[in-house]
Design a protein around this motif. Structure first.
Motif, PDB file in Angstrom:
ATOM      1  N   THR A   1       3.664   7.340  -6.553  1.00  0.00           N
ATOM      2  CA  THR A   1       2.641   7.995  -7.317  1.00  0.00           C
ATOM      3  C   THR A   1       2.235   8.991  -6.498  1.00  0.00           C
ATOM      4  OG1 THR A   1       0.906   6.821  -6.395  1.00  0.00           O
ATOM      5  CG2 THR A   1       1.730   6.054  -8.810  1.00  0.00           C
TER       6      THR A   1
ATOM      7  N   PRO B   1      -7.820   2.337  -5.703  1.00  0.00           N
ATOM      8  CA  PRO B   1      -9.029   2.462  -5.069  1.00  0.00           C
ATOM      9  C   PRO B   1      -7.979   3.637  -3.787  1.00  0.00           C
ATOM     10  CG  PRO B   1      -7.411   1.054  -3.962  1.00  0.00           C
ATOM     11  CD  PRO B   1      -7.108   0.799  -5.626  1.00  0.00           C
TER      12      PRO B   1
ATOM     13  N   LEU C   1       0.412  -1.235  -0.138  1.00  0.00           N
ATOM     14  CA  LEU C   1      -0.065   0.155   0.189  1.00  0.00           C
ATOM     15  C   LEU C   1       1.063   1.274  -0.018  1.00  0.00           C
ATOM     16  CD1 LEU C   1      -3.094   1.363  -0.126  1.00  0.00           C
ATOM     17  CD2 LEU C   1      -2.836   1.300   2.775  1.00  0.00           C
TER      18      LEU C   1
ATOM     19  N   PHE D   1      -5.677   5.869 -12.993  1.00  0.00           N
ATOM     20  CA  PHE D   1      -5.419   5.320 -12.224  1.00  0.00           C
ATOM     21  C   PHE D   1      -6.324   4.044 -12.357  1.00  0.00           C
ATOM     22  CE2 PHE D   1      -6.486   9.884 -10.990  1.00  0.00           C
ATOM     23  CZ  PHE D   1      -5.429  10.477  -9.931  1.00  0.00           C
TER      24      PHE D   1
HETATM   25  C1  HEM Z   1      -1.498  10.550  -8.210  1.00  0.00           C
HETATM   26  C2  HEM Z   1      -1.832   9.087  -7.414  1.00  0.00           C
HETATM   27  C3  HEM Z   1      -1.785   8.239  -7.699  1.00  0.00           C
HETATM   28  C4  HEM Z   1      -1.887   7.176  -8.917  1.00  0.00           C
HETATM   29  C5  HEM Z   1      -2.049   8.071 -10.553  1.00  0.00           C
HETATM   30  C6  HEM Z   1      -1.861   5.732  -8.684  1.00  0.00           C
HETATM   31  C7  HEM Z   1      -2.062   5.234 -10.444  1.00  0.00           C
HETATM   32  C8  HEM Z   1      -2.687   3.829  -9.510  1.00  0.00           C
HETATM   33  C9  HEM Z   1      -2.816   2.723 -10.731  1.00  0.00           C
HETATM   34  C10 HEM Z   1      -2.743   3.074 -12.410  1.00  0.00           C
HETATM   35  C11 HEM Z   1      -2.786   1.586 -10.076  1.00  0.00           C
HETATM   36  C12 HEM Z   1      -3.477   0.308 -10.970  1.00  0.00           C
HETATM   37  C13 HEM Z   1      -4.790  -0.198 -11.334  1.00  0.00           C
HETATM   38  C14 HEM Z   1      -4.850  -1.043 -12.459  1.00  0.00           C
HETATM   39  O1  HEM Z   1      -3.906  -2.490 -11.990  1.00  0.00           O
HETATM   40  O2  HEM Z   1      -5.789  -0.992 -13.455  1.00  0.00           O
HETATM   41  C15 HEM Z   1      -3.169   1.477  -8.929  1.00  0.00           C
HETATM   42  C16 HEM Z   1      -3.034   0.315  -8.286  1.00  0.00           C
HETATM   43  C17 HEM Z   1      -2.975   0.876  -6.468  1.00  0.00           C
HETATM   44  N1  HEM Z   1      -3.133   2.010  -5.764  1.00  0.00           N
HETATM   45 FE1  HEM Z   1      -2.962   3.714  -6.700  1.00  0.00          FE
HETATM   46  N2  HEM Z   1      -2.565   5.990  -7.453  1.00  0.00           N
HETATM   47  C18 HEM Z   1      -2.727   6.907  -6.751  1.00  0.00           C
HETATM   48  C19 HEM Z   1      -2.474   7.040  -5.555  1.00  0.00           C
HETATM   49  C20 HEM Z   1      -2.752   6.019  -4.339  1.00  0.00           C
HETATM   50  C21 HEM Z   1      -2.765   6.171  -3.195  1.00  0.00           C
HETATM   51  C22 HEM Z   1      -3.427   7.312  -2.861  1.00  0.00           C
HETATM   52  C23 HEM Z   1      -3.080   5.257  -2.948  1.00  0.00           C
HETATM   53  C24 HEM Z   1      -3.495   4.181  -1.141  1.00  0.00           C
HETATM   54  C25 HEM Z   1      -3.999   5.114  -0.507  1.00  0.00           C
HETATM   55  C26 HEM Z   1      -3.854   4.133  -3.472  1.00  0.00           C
HETATM   56  C27 HEM Z   1      -3.733   2.523  -3.620  1.00  0.00           C
HETATM   57  C28 HEM Z   1      -3.202   1.506  -4.966  1.00  0.00           C
HETATM   58  C29 HEM Z   1      -3.313   0.461  -4.171  1.00  0.00           C
HETATM   59  C30 HEM Z   1      -3.628  -0.539  -2.935  1.00  0.00           C
HETATM   60  C31 HEM Z   1      -3.389  -0.405  -5.888  1.00  0.00           C
HETATM   61  C32 HEM Z   1      -3.646  -1.673  -5.809  1.00  0.00           C
HETATM   62  C33 HEM Z   1      -4.776  -1.843  -6.478  1.00  0.00           C
HETATM   63  C34 HEM Z   1      -5.076  -3.386  -6.244  1.00  0.00           C
HETATM   64  O3  HEM Z   1      -4.817  -3.923  -7.076  1.00  0.00           O
HETATM   65  O4  HEM Z   1      -6.360  -4.350  -7.068  1.00  0.00           O
HETATM   66  N3  HEM Z   1      -2.618   4.818  -5.077  1.00  0.00           N
HETATM   67  N4  HEM Z   1      -2.810   2.635  -8.532  1.00  0.00           N
END
Ligand code: HEM
Length: 151
Positions: free
Chosen positions: A9, A107, A2, A99
């Motif tokens: 990111t 999430p 996490l 995202f």
């Molecule tokens: C600008 C900030 C962020 C960007 C650009 C971003 C982008 C992404 C992307 C592209 C994915 C993969 C989605 C997919 O596989 O379809 C992802 C997954 C994830 N992100 Fe973010 N994220 C950001 C911020 C955050 C924050 C603030 C958190 C938590 C507080 C977070 C938690 C997660 C988690 C736990 C996953 C894995 C979800 C899964 O595999 O089921 N992200 N994010």
């Protein structure tokens, strides 16, 4: 996991989004509608421009045959062309693209948008200009090593 997903990111995205806002002269919108501007800036700066995937089923996409189990690298078009854009201030469906989509979509998207909106709102009265940005070539995500702003 996490922490990596959230911190890397966010650190990549927020400074670049702020610098983009300053260079595009969007501080008035940052004051009046930071939420819409934040969503649009995250689309443009595309902190996660490349997503690795494994195809879950056979499919044909734009005439290309894809078989179950094929390994894919999805390059978001908004990222590939973002350098040509200016923020439209009109968030649409594409603002979800950085995202991801579907069951593994980020999430933390709402939190990331809220953090950026709050940062833009706080900086808007100062209307900072960008003094200097230095890219970080060693970062896995498109990031700055330095981002210097001046009021
Ligand atoms: C600008 C900030 C962020 C960007 C650009 C971003 C982008 C992404 C992307 C592209 C994915 C993969 C989605 C997919 O596989 O379809 C992802 C997954 C994830 N992100 Fe973010 N994220 C950001 C911020 C955050 C924050 C603030 C958190 C938590 C507080 C977070 C938690 C997660 C988690 C736990 C996953 C894995 C979800 C899964 O595999 O089921 N992200 N994010």
């Amino acid at each position: 996991m996490l922490a990596v997903a959230a911190v890397n990111t966010t650190l990549a995205a927020l400074p670049r989004a702020v610098a983009w806002c300053a260079r595009a002269g969007r501080w008035e919108q940052a004051r009046t509608d930071p939420e819409a501007l934040a969503a649009e800036l995250l689309r443009l700066t595309a902190a996660s421009p490349v997503l690795p995937r494994v195809a879950a089923a056979d499919a044909t996409v734009l005439g290309h045959r894809i078989r179950r189990g094929d390994r894919l690298l999805l390059v978001a078009r908004h990222a590939a062309e973002a350098h040509r854009d200016t923020p439209s201030g009109d968030p649409g469906l594409a603002t979800q693209a950085p995202f991801g989509l579907g069951r593994h979509a980020c999430p933390g998207a709402s939190l990331a948008r809220a953090q950026l909106a709050e940062l833009l709102r706080a900086l808007a009265p100062l209307r900072p200009r960008v003094l200097r940005t230095v890219p970080d070539p060693r970062s896995a995500l498109p990031s700055y090593r330095h981002c210097l702003l001046t009021p």
